[in-house]
Design a protein around this motif. Structure first.
Motif, mmCIF file in Angstrom:
data_model
loop_
_atom_site.group_PDB
_atom_site.id
_atom_site.type_symbol
_atom_site.label_atom_id
_atom_site.label_comp_id
_atom_site.label_asym_id
_atom_site.label_seq_id
_atom_site.Cartn_x
_atom_site.Cartn_y
_atom_site.Cartn_z
ATOM 1 N N PHE A 49 0.569 -0.643 0.132
ATOM 2 C CA PHE A 49 -0.280 1.049 -0.019
ATOM 3 C C PHE A 49 0.425 0.713 0.310
ATOM 4 N N SER A 50 1.843 1.081 1.007
ATOM 5 C CA SER A 50 3.243 2.804 0.632
ATOM 6 C C SER A 50 3.522 2.742 -0.417
ATOM 7 N N ARG A 55 4.220 5.882 -4.998
ATOM 8 C CA ARG A 55 4.515 6.198 -6.441
ATOM 9 C C ARG A 55 3.578 6.596 -7.733
ATOM 10 N N VAL A 56 2.450 6.489 -6.825
ATOM 11 C CA VAL A 56 1.192 7.705 -7.547
ATOM 12 C C VAL A 56 1.398 8.599 -7.228
ATOM 13 N N GLY A 57 1.691 9.099 -5.598
ATOM 14 C CA GLY A 57 2.059 10.784 -5.266
ATOM 15 C C GLY A 57 0.415 11.470 -4.394
ATOM 16 N N VAL A 58 0.432 10.233 -3.949
ATOM 17 C CA VAL A 58 -1.310 10.398 -2.867
ATOM 18 C C VAL A 58 -0.635 10.564 -1.731
ATOM 19 N N GLU A 59 -0.857 11.741 -1.078
ATOM 20 C CA GLU A 59 -0.829 12.293 0.114
ATOM 21 C C GLU A 59 -1.599 11.656 1.135
ATOM 22 N N GLN A 63 -8.054 8.690 0.981
ATOM 23 C CA GLN A 63 -8.515 8.429 -0.141
ATOM 24 C C GLN A 63 -7.763 7.853 -1.063
ATOM 25 N N PHE A 64 -6.747 7.259 -1.028
ATOM 26 C CA PHE A 64 -5.588 6.357 -1.862
ATOM 27 C C PHE A 64 -6.871 4.725 -1.545
ATOM 28 N N ASN A 65 -7.323 4.964 -0.504
ATOM 29 C CA ASN A 65 -7.470 3.107 -0.411
ATOM 30 C C ASN A 65 -9.040 3.471 -0.833
ATOM 31 N N TYR A 66 -9.503 4.267 -0.888
ATOM 32 C CA TYR A 66 -11.219 4.523 -1.917
ATOM 33 C C TYR A 66 -10.790 4.665 -3.451
ATOM 34 N N GLU A 77 -5.894 -6.293 -7.312
ATOM 35 C CA GLU A 77 -6.303 -7.538 -6.481
ATOM 36 C C GLU A 77 -4.966 -7.656 -5.406
ATOM 37 N N LYS A 78 -5.268 -8.001 -3.747
ATOM 38 C CA LYS A 78 -4.399 -7.720 -3.434
ATOM 39 C C LYS A 78 -4.566 -8.940 -2.323
ATOM 40 N N ALA A 79 -3.497 -9.175 -2.213
ATOM 41 C CA ALA A 79 -3.111 -10.944 -1.341
ATOM 42 C C ALA A 79 -1.554 -10.653 -0.792
ATOM 43 N N ASP A 80 -1.732 -11.072 0.645
ATOM 44 C CA ASP A 80 -0.405 -10.682 0.918
ATOM 45 C C ASP A 80 -0.442 -9.261 1.381
ATOM 46 N N ASP A 81 -0.952 -8.445 1.916
ATOM 47 C CA ASP A 81 -0.726 -7.390 1.910
ATOM 48 C C ASP A 81 -0.058 -6.513 0.464
ATOM 49 N N LYS A 82 -0.123 -7.003 -0.514
ATOM 50 C CA LYS A 82 0.570 -6.398 -2.193
ATOM 51 C C LYS A 82 -0.894 -6.808 -2.841
ATOM 52 N N TYR A 83 -0.424 -5.379 -3.509
ATOM 53 C CA TYR A 83 -1.869 -4.792 -4.522
ATOM 54 C C TYR A 83 -0.971 -5.410 -6.025
ATOM 55 N N SER A 84 -1.853 -6.196 -6.746
ATOM 56 C CA SER A 84 -1.064 -6.224 -8.794
ATOM 57 C C SER A 84 -2.450 -6.162 -9.253
ATOM 58 N N ILE A 85 -2.109 -6.061 -10.717
ATOM 59 C CA ILE A 85 -2.617 -5.544 -11.338
ATOM 60 C C ILE A 85 -3.389 -6.838 -11.768
ATOM 61 N N ARG A 86 -4.566 -7.206 -12.230
ATOM 62 C CA ARG A 86 -5.314 -8.177 -12.893
ATOM 63 C C ARG A 86 -5.280 -8.740 -14.449
#
Length: 123
Positions: A49-50, A55-59, A63-66, A77-86
């Motif tokens: 997440f962090s 990288r995206v530049g949202v403070e 808001q980023f979580n939304y 998708e999120k797996a093991d606290d990491k986000y990846s693209i489908r």
């Protein structure tokens, strides 16, 4: 009944076109997809997440979580606290880079540096 592949939207995730484009129409969400597509080549297990937020530049983390929640309905998708693209997210990114959503001529092609996560063929 056969189980659907993890990357196939189920009935809860099938959108009307205007709903899908509404999700994708936000600049922050598109930037998230672009960053995750870039990371797809180098960080095979995804981004935290962090790291993704940096990288995206949202403070604002709320808001980023939304925005992540909106994309989690089929593009990431999120797996093991990491986000990846489908693969659906990679298809959007490939279309953006190919100019498919550009001037509407539809006759442009471009090579992508990403491979299909299912079959391994270039996108």
């Amino acid at each position: 009944m056969a189980e659907q592949p993890a990357d196939t939207p189920d009935s809860e995730h099938l959108w009307a076109p205007e709903d899908a484009f509404s999700i994708l129409g936000d600049e922050t969400r598109l930037t998230i997809l672009l960053e995750l597509a870039d990371a797809f080549q180098t960080e095979s297990d995804g981004l935290s997440f962090s790291e993704l937020r940096r990288r995206v530049g949202v403070e604002d983390s709320g808001q980023f979580n939304y925005h992540l929640d909106k994309l989690s309905e089929g593009f990431i998708e999120k797996a093991d606290d990491k986000y990846s693209i489908r693969s659906s997210g990679l298809a959007v990114v490939s279309a953006v880079y190919a100019g498919t959503y550009g001037d509407g001529s539809g006759d442009e092609t471009a090579e992508s540096s990403w491979d299909c996560p299912k079959c391994g063929d270039p996108l």
